[in-house]
Design a protein around this motif. Sequence first.
Motif, PDB file in Angstrom:
ATOM      1  N   MET A   1     -16.905   4.150  20.269  1.00 56.98           N
ATOM      2  CA  MET A   1     -16.727   3.468  21.580  1.00 56.98           C
ATOM      3  C   MET A   1     -17.296   4.920  22.824  1.00 56.98           C
ATOM      4  N   SER A   2     -17.711   4.022  23.608  1.00 55.41           N
ATOM      5  CA  SER A   2     -18.864   4.511  24.069  1.00 55.41           C
ATOM      6  C   SER A   2     -17.879   5.107  25.099  1.00 55.41           C
ATOM      7  N   ILE A   3     -18.249   6.605  25.781  1.00 58.78           N
ATOM      8  CA  ILE A   3     -17.990   7.537  26.682  1.00 58.78           C
ATOM      9  C   ILE A   3     -18.533   7.506  28.282  1.00 58.78           C
ATOM     10  N   SER A   4     -17.988   7.015  28.747  1.00 60.15           N
ATOM     11  CA  SER A   4     -17.675   6.373  30.793  1.00 60.15           C
ATOM     12  C   SER A   4     -17.536   7.594  31.049  1.00 60.15           C
TER      13      SER A   4
ATOM     14  N   ARG B 412      -9.202   5.826  14.754  1.00 60.59           N
ATOM     15  CA  ARG B 412      -8.898   4.818  14.744  1.00 60.59           C
ATOM     16  C   ARG B 412      -7.466   4.444  13.658  1.00 60.59           C
ATOM     17  N   PRO B 440     -13.009  12.685  27.157  1.00 60.06           N
ATOM     18  CA  PRO B 440     -12.133  11.873  27.843  1.00 60.06           C
ATOM     19  C   PRO B 440     -10.703  11.499  27.041  1.00 60.06           C
ATOM     20  N   GLN B 443      -9.193   8.451  28.150  1.00 57.49           N
ATOM     21  CA  GLN B 443      -9.680   7.444  28.084  1.00 57.49           C
ATOM     22  C   GLN B 443      -9.617   7.002  26.130  1.00 57.49           C
ATOM     23  N   PHE B 447      -7.643   3.851  25.191  1.00 56.77           N
ATOM     24  CA  PHE B 447      -8.412   2.858  23.784  1.00 56.77           C
ATOM     25  C   PHE B 447      -7.046   2.902  22.507  1.00 56.77           C
TER      26      PHE B 447
END
Lengths: 346, 544
Positions: A1-4, B412, B440, B443, B447
Motif C-alpha cells: 500500500m502506498s503512503i499518500s 491484512r 497515516p 488511511q 484501506f
Amino acid sequence: MSISIASSPHVARVNRVDRVMLQVLAGLAPGVLALTVFFGWGVLINIALAVVFAVLIETAFLLARRRPVLPAIGDLSAVVTAVLFAISVPPALPWWLTLLGMLFAIALVKQLYGGLGYNPFNPAMAAYVFLLVSWPVPMTTWLPPAMLAEHALSFGESLQLIVSGALPTGLDWDAISAATPLDAMRTQLDEHLSIEVIRQSPLWGLVGGRGWEWVGVAFLLGGLYLLWRRTITWHIPLAMLASLGALATLFWAIDPQSHPSPFFHLFSGAAMLGAFFIATDPVTASTTRRGQLIYGAIIGATVFVIRTWGGYPDAVAFAVLLMNIAAPTIDYYTQPRAFGHSRGRT
Amino acid sequence: MPSLPLALARAQDEPLWTFHGGIHVPDEKALSNAEPIEPLPLPARLVIPLQQHIGAPARPLVAVGDRVLKGQLIGAPEGYVSAPVHASSSGRVAAIEEHPVAHPSNLSAPCIIIETDGEDTWAKLPEPLTHYAQLDPAELRERIRWAGIVGMGGASFPASVKLSPGADQRIRTLIINGAECEPYISCDDRLMRERAGRILEGVRIMRHLLGAERAIVGIEDNKPEAIEAMRLALADSDMDPWTRIQAIPTLYPSGGEKQLIRILTGAEVPTRGIPAQIGIVCHNVGTAAAVADAVLDGRPLIARLVTVTGRAIAHPRNLEVPIGTPAEALINHCGGYREPPRKLLCGGPMMGFTLEHIEAPITKALNCLLALTPAETPDPGAARACIRCGRCADVCPANLLPQQLYWYSRSRDFDRVQDYNLFDCIECGCCAQVCPSHIPLVQYYRFAKQTIWAREREKRQSELARQRHAAKQERLERAERERQARLRQKQAAVAKPAANGAAPDAAGGADPRQAAIAAARERAAARKQAQATTTATAEEAPKE
C-alpha cells in the motif's frame, strides 16, 4: 500500500519518535550524573563506548538489510539502548563485553527481528542478561561508591582498566571492587545475620546502600520528568514500585530482622531505573492501560521474589524479559471497552 | 462577550459527560469568523450533482435546453434513502453530464449544468406551513423530503429519513449539533450568531415532528458569541421550558454525533446502531435552519453557508453560496490565494479531503473550503516504525487500540482487525495527529474497511451466482424429470390398447363410450407429448 500525504488529518503532527527518545535521554541525565559522581569516570566511558558500538552496529545491519540508515539512526533508539545498557553494567566492564553486549542487543535482539518496533524483547536487558549468565564475574564486579573507595580511579586509570584490563600499579581487584548493597545484604542474610547487625557496616546509608540510594533518587527524579513531559504514563512505574514496595512491606512487617525495609528495596539496585526507564519501553511493554498495571505489578513482584529467594541479587532484567513475552497476551485480554459496546465483553 | 455571567450561570444547569480521548488542536476559527456572512454573487454556470447525499442519486426531471426557475425540482429522489435536487437559480439546462465533483475519490459524477440568466426568477413554491403544529407529521416529513434537506454538518444523510425514526422508536431528546469541533470551520458559528431565531424555529418544527420531550443545542465553548446569540434567541421564544443551549468544553471531536450525544446525555449509541435506538435524534444547526426555511417559507435547500479559509486565502470569511457554484468562484471572491496553497481541502483539516478539481461545485454538505499553506500542513515525512507508545489509544474517542488496528490492517489480517472493532472507528484522525512515527493511520483503517466491504460485496455476489447456478441446475433437472415422466406415460399409452384387447377390464362391463373417451384423451396427450418433446430438444428448457 502506498503512503499518500493526501490522507487526513492534514494538521501538523505533534510528536516525533526522536523527540520521545531525546526526552528519555534527558530523563536519564540525573541518574547518569549520580552514577558518575559515586562510581567515577567508568560510567561515562562505558556510555560513550556503548553508544559508538551501537550506532556502528546498527548502521552495518541497516546497510546489510538495505534499509535507509539515517532515519533509523536518527530516531535515537539505538542510543537509548546503549545508554540503558551502559548504566546497568559495572563501571569497570572490559570494553569487549560492552561490544558483545551491543552486538547482542542491536544485531540479534533488535535488527534481526526487524528493527525498532518489532523486537519482542528489551534489547538492553536481553544483552545484560546474556552477559550476566555468560561472564558472571566481570558483570558482578562493581566498584564501591566514592565515599567508601580506598582509591578513586582517575579518568586515565578508568580508561586503562576498561580498555586493557590493567589495574593501576599497586592495586588489586579486591582493593578497588566492592559488593553491591543488594549483594551484600543477600550474602549476610544467608549467613543468618540480622538486619540490625548487617546495617552496622559503613556500607549503608539512610535506607539503602551508601551512594546507591542517591542514584535511585536521581532516577526517580528523571522518571518524574518523563511523567511531567508525558513521555511515559504512570501506570507501569507505579504498578511496579507499588507491588515491589507492598511485598517488601508485608515481609518486613512480619520479620524486620530478616527482611529489609521496603525503602531498601525501592532505592537499591535497578528498581527506580527499571520502573521508569526499562519496564516502560513502549515497544516491549503492554500497551493497554489495564495491561500496563498488570505488567508493572508482575515485574515488581518478580523482582521481589528473585531478590528474596532467587539466585540473583537483583532481578529487574529477568523480570522485564519475562513479562516481555507475556505482553501480547496481556494486551489481548485487557482491551478497553470500545465506545457503544456493552460492558460485558472486551 | 457582553453578558458572560448569563452564559456561565446557565452552563452549570445540567451535568455534562465526557468521552474517552479527544485532542486539543488550535481551532483557527478567528481567521474566518469575524466577518458577517456575505452572499456570493450568482455564477454564470451552476453544476448541480444528482447525488449530494448518502443514498441513491436523484433522477433528472429536466432535459438539455429546458428553462428552469429558481427552486424548481430538477432531480427526483429514487427510493427511500435519497433526496431531490433543485435549481439554485433560473436559467437554461446546458448539459446533463459527468462533471468533477467534490468527493474523496475526485472522480466525476452526473450533474445538471445550468447556465444562469441572471434574473434569479423563483419558481412557484409550495405554501408555507406556518400552521405546522396542526399538521400531521407525515405531511411535514414530505415537505422536508421535497426540500432536499440533508445533514448539513457533512454527513449528508437525508434529513427526512433521520426524522422518521419509525413508530416503535420513542424519541425523547432532540440534539442540535452546534459544536463545530473541526478547526478552521466557522459557518455554523456565524449561522448561530446571525440566524439563531431561524435555527430555533427549525428545532421547534423537528421537535414537534418527533414528539420529543426536550431539545438540547450543544455548542463548544470556543464560540461564546454563538452561545450568547442562541440563548438570547431562546429567551425571546416560548421554547425555554424544553430547550437548552448547552456550552460544552472545546475538545475535538466533540461534534461527532456519538460523542456529542454522550457529552450531553451520558448515553452511548450502541455499536453499529443509530441514536434513535436510544431515543435520540441529532441534527446539525444548519439542517435545523434549512428545515425552518422549507416548512415556514416553502423554500427548498438551494444555498448553504461555506467557510472559505486557511492562511493561503487572501481574505477568509463565510459565504452564502448557491448550491452548484464552482469552488473556484468562492476562492476568487475571497481575493484568491495569498500564497500558493499546499493543499486545498473540502471540510476541515482533521477529516477533510483534498479537492483536485477546482471547478467542482459546492454541494449541500460541503461546509468549508480550506486552503492550507505549507506551514499549516507540513509534510509529516516518511512514516517510521510504530513504537507501540499507545498515545493513539489515549486519544481515541471510540476507545479502540489504534496501534493494533494498524498492525492488523497492515498485515491484512482482516478478521483480527474486526475483532479489534475496526468498524467503530469514526476516522476522526486523533490517532494520526499524535503518532510520533507519523504513520497515516486513518488511511490504513480506510484501506481495511474498503477491502472488507469489497470482500463482502464479492461474497454476496458469488453467493448470488451460486444460488443462480443451483436454481438453473434444479430447473434443468426438473425439466429432465418431467420429460422422462411424459415419455413413460407415452410408452404406457402405446402399450395400453394392446393390453386392453388381450384382457377385458377387470371391472367388467367395458363401456364403449368410456373407452372412446379414454382413447381420444390418450391420443391428445401423445400429440401434446410429441410437441413438447420437440420444443424441449429445441430449447433445452421448455416453458411449463
